[in-house]
Design a protein around this motif. Sequence first.
Motif, short mmCIF file in Angstrom:
data_model
loop_
_atom_site.label_atom_id
_atom_site.label_comp_id
_atom_site.label_asym_id
_atom_site.label_seq_id
_atom_site.Cartn_x
_atom_site.Cartn_y
_atom_site.Cartn_z
N VAL A 94 0.83 -1.23 0.01
CA VAL A 94 0.09 0.22 -0.04
C VAL A 94 0.84 1.05 -0.10
O VAL A 94 0.53 2.19 -0.80
CB VAL A 94 -0.95 -0.06 1.17
N ALA A 95 1.90 1.23 0.76
CA ALA A 95 2.80 2.30 0.86
C ALA A 95 3.38 2.63 -0.76
O ALA A 95 3.65 3.81 -1.08
CB ALA A 95 4.27 2.15 1.48
N LEU A 96 3.70 1.55 -1.21
CA LEU A 96 4.25 1.72 -2.71
C LEU A 96 3.14 2.06 -3.88
O LEU A 96 3.55 3.06 -4.60
CB LEU A 96 5.03 0.45 -3.11
N GLU A 97 2.02 1.20 -3.48
CA GLU A 97 0.91 1.65 -4.78
C GLU A 97 0.33 3.10 -4.48
O GLU A 97 -0.19 3.41 -5.56
CB GLU A 97 -0.10 0.39 -4.58
N SER A 98 0.14 3.40 -3.26
CA SER A 98 -0.17 4.88 -3.07
C SER A 98 0.45 5.84 -3.49
O SER A 98 0.10 7.13 -3.95
CB SER A 98 -0.46 5.02 -1.58
N LYS A 99 1.76 5.63 -4.29
CA LYS A 99 2.45 6.70 -5.03
C LYS A 99 2.12 6.58 -6.53
O LYS A 99 2.69 7.44 -7.17
CB LYS A 99 3.91 6.25 -4.56
N LEU A 100 1.49 5.62 -6.82
CA LEU A 100 1.28 5.29 -8.16
C LEU A 100 0.02 6.49 -8.60
O LEU A 100 -0.86 6.69 -7.82
CB LEU A 100 0.82 4.18 -8.67
N VAL B 106 -2.52 1.30 -14.49
CA VAL B 106 -1.84 2.35 -13.83
C VAL B 106 -0.56 2.47 -14.22
O VAL B 106 0.00 3.59 -14.34
CB VAL B 106 -2.11 1.92 -12.46
N LEU B 107 0.09 1.39 -14.58
CA LEU B 107 1.68 1.47 -15.02
C LEU B 107 1.77 2.08 -16.39
O LEU B 107 2.67 2.90 -16.56
CB LEU B 107 2.16 0.15 -14.78
N ALA B 108 0.88 1.83 -17.11
CA ALA B 108 0.76 2.37 -18.57
C ALA B 108 0.50 3.93 -18.26
O ALA B 108 1.38 4.70 -19.04
CB ALA B 108 -0.36 1.96 -19.39
N GLU B 109 -0.10 4.34 -17.41
CA GLU B 109 -0.19 5.76 -17.20
C GLU B 109 1.12 6.49 -16.61
O GLU B 109 1.65 7.52 -17.05
CB GLU B 109 -1.29 6.10 -16.11
N LEU B 110 1.77 5.66 -15.65
CA LEU B 110 3.06 6.01 -15.03
C LEU B 110 4.08 6.23 -16.21
O LEU B 110 4.71 7.22 -16.32
CB LEU B 110 3.52 5.19 -14.06
N LEU B 111 4.07 5.30 -17.12
CA LEU B 111 5.13 5.08 -18.32
C LEU B 111 5.01 6.39 -19.03
O LEU B 111 5.97 7.14 -19.44
CB LEU B 111 4.94 3.78 -18.75
N VAL B 112 3.75 6.36 -19.47
CA VAL B 112 3.36 7.78 -20.38
C VAL B 112 4.05 9.01 -19.75
O VAL B 112 4.89 9.92 -20.20
CB VAL B 112 2.24 7.92 -20.88
#
Length: 690
Positions: free
Chosen positions: A427-433, A535-541
């Motif tokens: 949760v600590a990691l994913e909440s930064k996405l 979510v990761l696609a969004e982060l990558l873009v």
Amino acid sequence: MARDPRYDVLFEPVKIGPVTAKNRFYQVPHCNGGGYRDPSAVAAMRGSKAEGGWGVIFTEQCEMHHSSEITPYIELRLWDDDDIPQLAKMAGRMKEYGGLAGIQLAYSGINGPNLYTKEVPLAPSALPIRTFTNDPVQARAMDKQDIADLRRWFVNAMKRSRTAGFDLVCLYGAHGFGVFQHFLSRATNQRTDEYGGSLENRARFVREVVEEAHNTIGDTMGITLRLSLDEMIGDLGFANSEVRDFVEMHKDLPDLWDLAHGAWEDCSGPSRFKDEAAQQELVAGIKALTSKPVVGVGRFTSPDVMVRQINSGTLDLIGCARPSIADPFLPKKVEEGRIEDIRECIGCNICITGDMTMSISRCTQNPTFMEEWRKGWHPERMQDKGASRNVLVVGAGPAGLEAAHALAKRGYDVALAEAGSEFGGRVALESKLPGLAAWGRVRDYREYQLSQMGNVETYLNSELGAGDVLEFGFEHIAIATGSTWRRDGVARQHVVPMEIDDGMPVYTPDDLMAGNVPSGDVVLFDDDHYYMGGVLAELLVKSGAAVTLVTPCAYVSDWTNNTLEQAAIHKRLVELGVNIQLNRGLKSVAGDHVVADCIYTGRTETLPAASVVLVTCRVPEDGLWRDLETRRPDWADAGIKSVKVIGDAQAPGPIAWATYAGHRYARELDMPDIGDAIPFRREIARLAPD
Ligand code: ADP
Ligand code: SF4
């Protein structure tokens, strides 16, 4: 503690027709996946809201006549007198602490395929049934006699609701689910008689039913009308401007206006796409058009935001569904000046998946949701501790945090050891996405609670091995050490590792969450199908990569259809320029490209790639548990009575599964072994005579 006077306004009574709500906390109707199949479980769940201080508590949608039902979805039914006892039980539980009990009467019309009753659906106009599943069924247009019948059925249902003990009746015309909206909207009402055409004509049916309601039950029951603030299909639909015209024309028609938003997806949007009080603009100003109270929703968890809604003259009552699920005791906590104790909804919509999958709902924040009767789990109280004294919990992700908190509440001495430098685990990691900040509340609530308890010791930067655990000498050990994402492509398409060239840089979600984000041409392969791939696609873009998302599914982030966010995810990815490749697998990964294959034809296609992100599945991090298992002979000397693995370390799943596992561990510690018995109560239908 006393309540802060700035929240006094939330505790003022509000008159709703002939009845009065004791405060402004209004639990709007919400589904729970239990409905008519699990009536005692639902009644107990509503009962916990009553105990938690809600002034108004509603049922979920209740099908009020057999000629309109939404099988396979499981809601409530009030088809004849036989349904009254289970609803009476619910009403009784709702009223136990002085709250008002409300029933939401739904006639699904164009939204009801009638797969169970096999009746021909009735709707204002003859159009295809509009459901999540696009059932190949059409409705017949109601004639005048049908409309008269439907009015009578409503009257009968209202009388039965009164017999069952309800104080309020809600006529459902929101989210595209209720016939009142179908009459009001030009999109679903294309009639040319006095029930169609002008707004006045389209409003005739609702006017007639509400007037009949006043005449039938209006002396003792409040009549509320639930409408969508905007159908969200432009001027053809029941748009916000027409909603305002309608309220203005019918100022005092119902005893209360219950205003929700658009389709269910719009109204219950997850925190990734909708902020608290997101409906503010659509609802502002409507209160001035009527003398009757107005309730609205907006995933309200903050009492300050609630107060603003009242003081700004926007709402009279604070409507909550999800916040009341995450914390049934929210009003009580405000009243007792315990704001920090509110377990805030994170807006993940896992609760909705219980309805969408016709199972029974869960809540990420409140693992006791829908277990109040099945397992006897109270949302606030734990049973006293058993014979043992202490427990070591290893790993402070959602499972470990929840276990530690619930164990400490039972009265055990608890030590919580975490390898990392902060609490929260995934949760600590994913909440930064992107968009997932609110998920940090899973950690925040528990971390704060633990900090307030005298019987808990917490240790950061403490990676424990089997030797450490044996040395410490705790009686019980809960291993909540989480999971890691696989790097070899194994999930659903590939059950054994896929062919991957060593020259291709391969990343997992863990790499990206650790800040190791590739740029250039990235192929993201999503064979997980929940939120992570999207979510990761969004982060990558956002980090500058050109992303091609390949998934064997027909939908991006397919399972998010159940959390009502799939369409929003697809839209966002399109807007971000992600190249979406549906119905494609990833056959192999070469040094400078990947080979995608069509899941139907097997036809292959080469896609350029400088790096690959594999969102496939996770491996339990259960090494510590295995090591301890092999050292079982040493347990007795170390004073260890049990070692259990829980949460993602046992079997990876959504965060809600981890909090549930942590809670269950705490509940069941020192409890008698039930052997092969079913670990929950269930309700079995009584056999009818042949
Ligand atoms: P879950 O969802 O099951 O709670 P998470 O992956 O979120 O799992 O959390 C697991 C936590 O356990 C992580 O924060 C991780 O750092 C911690 N952890 C893993 N192995 C150990 C260990 N041997 N000792 C202490 N903490 C550990
Ligand atoms: Fe909120 Fe998620 Fe719980 Fe639903 S499941 S009430 S969205 S925390």
